[in-house]
Design a protein around this motif. Structure first.
Motif, PDB file in Angstrom:
ATOM      1  N   SER A  74      -5.598   2.450  -7.186  1.00 42.96           N
ATOM      2  CA  SER A  74      -5.732   2.828  -5.777  1.00 42.96           C
ATOM      3  C   SER A  74      -4.813   3.980  -5.378  1.00 42.96           C
ATOM      4  O   SER A  74      -4.865   4.428  -4.224  1.00 42.96           O
ATOM      5  CB  SER A  74      -5.429   1.613  -4.880  1.00 42.96           C
ATOM      6  OG  SER A  74      -6.347   0.564  -5.124  1.00 42.96           O
ATOM      7  N   LEU A  75      -3.991   4.443  -6.300  1.00 45.65           N
ATOM      8  CA  LEU A  75      -3.030   5.492  -5.957  1.00 45.65           C
ATOM      9  C   LEU A  75      -3.712   6.749  -5.431  1.00 45.65           C
ATOM     10  O   LEU A  75      -4.621   7.290  -6.059  1.00 45.65           O
ATOM     11  CB  LEU A  75      -2.180   5.857  -7.177  1.00 45.65           C
ATOM     12  CG  LEU A  75      -0.838   5.135  -7.340  1.00 45.65           C
ATOM     13  CD1 LEU A  75      -0.094   5.686  -8.547  1.00 45.65           C
ATOM     14  CD2 LEU A  75       0.023   5.252  -6.100  1.00 45.65           C
ATOM     15  N   LYS A 118       0.813  -1.207   0.000  1.00 47.90           N
ATOM     16  CA  LYS A 118       0.000   0.000   0.000  1.00 47.90           C
ATOM     17  C   LYS A 118       0.854   1.269   0.000  1.00 47.90           C
ATOM     18  O   LYS A 118       0.396   2.306  -0.457  1.00 47.90           O
ATOM     19  CB  LYS A 118      -0.919   0.014   1.230  1.00 47.90           C
ATOM     20  CG  LYS A 118      -1.969  -1.083   1.222  1.00 47.90           C
ATOM     21  CD  LYS A 118      -2.867  -0.973   2.448  1.00 47.90           C
ATOM     22  CE  LYS A 118      -3.937  -2.062   2.430  1.00 47.90           C
ATOM     23  NZ  LYS A 118      -4.830  -1.980   3.626  1.00 47.90           N
ATOM     24  N   GLU A 119       2.071   1.180   0.531  1.00 50.70           N
ATOM     25  CA  GLU A 119       2.940   2.351   0.591  1.00 50.70           C
ATOM     26  C   GLU A 119       4.371   1.944   0.292  1.00 50.70           C
ATOM     27  O   GLU A 119       4.894   1.016   0.893  1.00 50.70           O
ATOM     28  CB  GLU A 119       2.869   3.019   1.969  1.00 50.70           C
ATOM     29  CG  GLU A 119       3.802   4.214   2.121  1.00 50.70           C
ATOM     30  CD  GLU A 119       3.764   4.831   3.505  1.00 50.70           C
ATOM     31  OE1 GLU A 119       4.641   5.667   3.811  1.00 50.70           O
ATOM     32  OE2 GLU A 119       2.871   4.467   4.291  1.00 50.70           O
ATOM     33  N   LEU A 120       5.008   2.663  -0.635  1.00 46.72           N
ATOM     34  CA  LEU A 120       6.417   2.458  -0.940  1.00 46.72           C
ATOM     35  C   LEU A 120       7.088   3.822  -1.042  1.00 46.72           C
ATOM     36  O   LEU A 120       6.707   4.655  -1.870  1.00 46.72           O
ATOM     37  CB  LEU A 120       6.597   1.694  -2.253  1.00 46.72           C
ATOM     38  CG  LEU A 120       8.058   1.543  -2.712  1.00 46.72           C
ATOM     39  CD1 LEU A 120       8.848   0.708  -1.704  1.00 46.72           C
ATOM     40  CD2 LEU A 120       8.135   0.910  -4.098  1.00 46.72           C
ATOM     41  N   ASN A 127      -6.569  -5.736  -8.648  1.00 46.10           N
ATOM     42  CA  ASN A 127      -5.877  -4.483  -8.887  1.00 46.10           C
ATOM     43  C   ASN A 127      -4.790  -4.319  -7.842  1.00 46.10           C
ATOM     44  O   ASN A 127      -4.851  -4.907  -6.750  1.00 46.10           O
ATOM     45  CB  ASN A 127      -6.837  -3.279  -8.794  1.00 46.10           C
ATOM     46  CG  ASN A 127      -7.733  -3.168 -10.007  1.00 46.10           C
ATOM     47  OD1 ASN A 127      -7.274  -3.165 -11.150  1.00 46.10           O
ATOM     48  ND2 ASN A 127      -9.039  -3.096  -9.753  1.00 46.10           N
ATOM     49  N   SER A 128      -3.793  -3.524  -8.173  1.00 41.10           N
ATOM     50  CA  SER A 128      -2.772  -3.173  -7.180  1.00 41.10           C
ATOM     51  C   SER A 128      -3.416  -2.370  -6.060  1.00 41.10           C
ATOM     52  O   SER A 128      -4.298  -1.551  -6.281  1.00 41.10           O
ATOM     53  CB  SER A 128      -1.660  -2.360  -7.844  1.00 41.10           C
ATOM     54  OG  SER A 128      -0.807  -1.813  -6.864  1.00 41.10           O
ATOM     55  N   LEU A 129      -2.953  -2.622  -4.824  1.00 42.16           N
ATOM     56  CA  LEU A 129      -3.472  -1.899  -3.659  1.00 42.16           C
ATOM     57  C   LEU A 129      -2.639  -0.677  -3.324  1.00 42.16           C
ATOM     58  O   LEU A 129      -2.921   0.017  -2.348  1.00 42.16           O
ATOM     59  CB  LEU A 129      -3.515  -2.834  -2.451  1.00 42.16           C
ATOM     60  CG  LEU A 129      -4.384  -4.091  -2.589  1.00 42.16           C
ATOM     61  CD1 LEU A 129      -4.286  -4.933  -1.318  1.00 42.16           C
ATOM     62  CD2 LEU A 129      -5.829  -3.716  -2.874  1.00 42.16           C
TER      63      LEU A 129
END
Length: 931
Positions: free
Chosen positions: A339-340, A287-289, A313-315
């Motif tokens: 989700s960005l 979720k966060e990078l 989908n990507s989270l």
């Protein structure tokens, strides 16, 4: 004899019916017993009141904590179990209320908290807790947060945390801890550990392996050094890893690909290098990078493409790769990361066009693509579905050759209605004012610097004023009246930063500026066409920190007595106008004034002879006015932080006193073009600010930068011959002394060569005598040296040729003599005029050196002057004599024959002489042998 059970029941009922009220009264009167009022237990209520008594509580935050309000479960910050009534939650955050503090240095009343034996959730942020023994009584505690509390003196009492067998979350952020005890008792329960912003150094990493249930680890800013620790690599069950703001080095380990449950990875602000591991593209739960502010390199494409394949989908919600060395384009697959919410790709090495697929990120709230090499254009498709966007930052450090162009229709209805922050610096939006901005009435941060607008402010523009805090329209060609007066019946605005510099605004500063924009803190209207006087109402802007009105057509005198009341005022720049009169004494007394620039006006009068209070001035620029009188003594005594003093082109007279040498921090001293006299004090060597090369000074970097609230006047440093250099961004690296065009006499003090950081030294147009200091070559940072038009004598020190940074030299019109040094940097200065007017100088580039006699070796100046005619006449005599003889022989044949016969005859004479001498020696040797 036993009483039958039915009779026992009847007896018990009787006792309860008739004695119950008396028993209840007895219980209430018993100080040692507990009772409930509502859901609140009296013991816990009294404990909370005892805790409150140890606090300074000047606000009403704990107003509900009263004896007459007996149900403590309804008190602020307290939560009880609905069934048992015991206090299970206690959340008191002193950070949100500065009036909550301990009365004594001994800390809060922790014994009182020991009575809350059923606590499961405890937050005590921002207190000074020196004794943690009370924690050993809170055996049911599951959540403990003591962040921002000073635990530096708790020592071994931290071991009491180890007794909390049920603890699952521990937060000790910003606690000034330098060590942490080995925890063993909750290794199977602890799932969240936050030790961020302490000074551990990472020595306890092996202990992390013992925390078998650990899912979240935050070690941000704990002084970890070296590669990412191996101990973390083995905790594959972790969902959150935060190691930012440390000194981590090396590549990101590929083994992190085994963290299949990873949801958050924060490694920002380290020294990590290499590419993003390709395996990261398989983090479908991420979720966060954040890898921002590292040396991460390579292309972003494969990583984004991998995430876009996640099903369904990507989270990923937060992607921060700013301030890295990533290259390539933004891939079109970025639009698949549905989700960005935050995308930061600022200040990388990326380039190319910005894909239209960004417009499909409907959840996006913040987008920062600043400081890259984008080209092409942005169209309506780029913003089609960005209705939730709050912040948009696409700025450039300077205008690129082909700026990013906003190709948006004038009829386009902008969907960015939630936009609050907009910065499009150095993009191309003009030439007309963008009409699509009219619907953005929620903007608070609005920057359109240098976007190519050459238009007037539209009538609808003031509609966006009420919500603005920052307005920057600088460096365009916007014309019309200054947009300081509100129209359409609008009330005053909230603007605190206003930057309209570098435009074509005209008109006057409104008299009621304090009513229309009462919250102004930073205002710069420089480089416009504003006229009239400065209204006294500007002194009613009580929050004012910076006022820059330079390079306009302002006239009249300054308001007199109000400046000292502006307690936050730091910068005043009124340079390059037509202001006149005397400078108000109250300006010098502004308590926080750091920069005062009044140059290029018509100010007159003397500077105050004595001031008891002066602000922490660092820059004073009064150049090019009509000031007169002596330099005040108080400058040296009361300005210990002064870095720039510029008083050039005035009518100051008198001497430089030794008290002025107390300006130890001085880096630029410009007193040129005045009537100063006397000698240059030897104490100039005390200017320690010029003695060394200084690191970057953020105060002296550039002209006003609205976004970071930085400001500095562009200081003009004269070198010679009327050449004026405007230093702004390079000002931080320069030290300068300019005393030219005065009447200083005496010798140049040798101590001036102690100023090893000096870049410019200009002492021209004075009456200085004596020699150039012998150690001038030690000033290796000198770029400009001008000693012309004085009465200096002697030779030029040979070590002047070692000044490798020298790019401007002028020693003309003195009495210098001897050989001009050669070699090194002097070879790049071949102009002979820089030595002109020194009759005693010779050699390159003057081309008049004697072949066998070095004038430099003569002892006295008089001897040099006596030899000068000889060296001038010698080549002339040689030429005349040579052609007198040889020319005659060439023209007259009979003379030529007679000359060569004479030469033949003359050769007989030395031969006879040699024969006679040899015969005489042989005879003498023969007689000696027979004697």
């Amino acid at each position: 004899m036993a009483i039958p059970s039915i009779q026992s029941a009847i007896l018990l009922s009787f006792l309860v019916l008739f004695l119950g009220p008396y028993l209840q009264t007895a219980k209430l009167c018993s100080c040692g017993d507990d009772h409930k009022v509502g859901n609140c237990h009296s013991i816990e209520r009294l404990a909370l009141l005892d805790f409150k008594n140890g606090l300074e509580n000047r606000s009403n935050r704990l107003s509900s904590w009263r004896l007459d309000n007996e149900d403590c479960c309804k008190w602020h910050s307290v939560g009880c179990n609905n069934v048992t009534g015991y206090v299970e939650e206690f959340d008191l955050n002193a950070l949100t209320d500065t009036t909550l503090a301990t009365k004594q240095s001994g800390g809060i009343s922790t014994p009182a908290l020991a009575q809350l034996k059923h606590l499961k959730y405890l937050v005590l942020r921002g207190f000074s807790i020196q004794e943690l023994q009370f924690l050993s009584h809170l055996t049911s505690l599951e959540y403990l947060d003591l962040s921002w509390s000073d635990l530096s003196k708790t020592g071994e009492s931290l071991q009491y945390i180890n007794r909390l067998h049920s603890l699952s979350e521990l937060h000790l952020s910003f606690c000034k801890l330098s060590s942490f005890p080995l925890m063993t008792n909750f290794t199977t329960t602890l799932s969240v550990l936050d030790l961020s912003f302490n000074n551990f150094g990472g020595f306890f990493f092996k202990a992390i392996l013992n925390f078998t249930a650990l899912q979240s680890l935050d070690l941000t800013a704990t002084e970890i050094q070296g590669p990412i620790p191996k101990a973390i690599e083995k905790k594959t069950s972790l969902k959150t890893i935060r190691l930012g703001l440390n000194e981590l080095t090396g590549p990101i380990p590929d083994v992190l690909a085994n963290f299949t449950s990873l949801e958050c990875l924060d490694l920002e602000d380290n020294h990590l290098e290499g590419p993003i591991p390709l395996s990261f593209g398989a983090f479908c739960k991420l979720k966060e990078l954040s890898l921002a502010r590292n040396n991460i390199s390579g292309e972003i494409t494969k990583f984004v493409n991998g995430l876009s394949l996640c099903r369904p989908n990507s989270l990923l919600e937060i992607l921060d790769l700013g301030h890295t060395k990533l290259t390539g384009n933004i891939p079109h697959s970025i639009g698949n990361l549905k989700s960005l919410r935050r995308l930061y790709l600022y200040q990388t090495s990326m380039n190319g066009t910005i894909p239209k697929s960004l417009g499909q990120l409907s959840k996006l709230k913040f987008l920062d693509l600043s400081l890259n090499a984008w080209d092409g254009e942005l169209t309506e498709d780029h913003f089609a579905n960005l209705a939730n966007l709050i912040g948009l930052f696409i700025s450039f450090d300077e205008k690129p050759p082909k700026p990013l162009f906003f190709n948006l229709s004038s009829n386009w209805v902008c969907p960015l209605t939630k936009l609050s922050y907009l910065d499009l610096t150095n993009c191309q939006l003009g030439p007309l004012f963008p009409s699509w901005l009219r619907n953005l009435n929620g903007l608070s941060f609005f920057v359109l610097e240098n976007v190519g607008i050459s238009d007037k402010i539209p009538n609808w523009f003031p509609k966006i004023y009420p919500s603005l805090f920052v307005l920057d329209l600088s460096n365009n060609q916007i014309s019309g009246k200054v947009p300081l007066e509100l129209r359409n019946g609008l009330k005053s605005t909230e603007i605190d930063v206003l930057n309209l510099r570098g435009n074509l605004f005209s008109g006057t500063i409104p008299l009621n500026i304090n009513e229309t924009m009462p919250n102004l803190q930073f205002v710069t209207l420089s480089n416009n066409l504003i006229e009239g006087s400065i209204p006294s109402s500007i002194c009613n802007l009580k929050q004012l920190k910076t006022v820059s009105l330079s390079s306009n057509n302002l006239s009249g005198e300054l308001p007199q007595e109000c400046w000292k009341d502006l307690e936050y005022l730091e910068v005043i720049d009124l340079s390059n106008n037509h202001l006149s009169g005397k400078v108000p004494i109250s300006i010098w007394s502004a308590p926080r004034l750091s920069l005062l620039s009044l140059s290029k006006n018509v100010f007159s009068g003397n500077l105050p002879p004595n001031l008891k209070t002066v602000g922490p001035l660092r820059v004073i620029d009064l150049g090019e006015n009509s000031f007169s009188g002596n330099l005040p003594m108080w400058m040296g005594k009361r300005l210990p932080h002064l870095e720039i003093l510029r008083l050039r082109s005035n009518s100051f007279s008198g001497f430089i006193h030794e008290h002025h040498c107390l300006l130890h921090s001085l880096r630029i001293l410009d007193l040129a073009h005045n009537g100063l006299s006397g000698t240059i004090p030897h104490c100039f060597g005390n200017f320690s600010g010029m003695a060394t090369v200084h690191p970057t000074n953020p105060f002296l970097i550039s002209s006003m930068t609205i976004k970071s609230h930085e400001f500095v006047d562009q200081v003009n440093v004269w070198i010679t011959r009327g050449i004026e250099l405007e230093y702004n961004r390079t000002l931080q690296f320069m030290e300068s002394i300019d005393l030219s065009h005065n009447a200083f006499s005496g010798e140049i003090p040798a101590e001036i060569t102690w100023l090893l950081g000096l870049s410019i030294l200009n002492l021209s147009m004075n009456q200085l005598t004596g020699r150039i200091p012998e150690k001038i070559g030690s000033m290796q940072r000198l770029e400009v040296l001008d000693l012309s038009r004085n009465q200096l004598s002697g030779s030029i020190p040979p070590n002047i040729s070692t000044l490798n940074s020298l790019n401007h030299l002028n020693l003309s019109s003195n009495n210098l003599s001897g050989r001009i040094p050669s070699g090194n940097q002097l070879q790049t200065l071949p102009d002979p005029s820089i030595y002109a007017g020194n009759p005693g100088l010779c050699c390159a580039p003057l081309k008049n050196c004697a072949p066998h006699l070095d004038i430099h070796d003569l002892d006295h100046e008089e001897d040099k002057e006596d030899w000068l005619p000889f060296f001038i006449s010698m080549p002339i005599g040689f030429v005349v004599g040579f052609w007198s003889v040889c020319g005659s022989l060439l023209l007259n044949k009979s003379w030529r024959y007679a000359f060569f016969r004479f030469i033949d005859d003359m050769t007989i004479i030395p031969v006879c002489v040699v024969v006679k001498v040899r015969s005489f020696r042989l005879g003498r040797n023969h007689n000696a042998q027979h004697a």
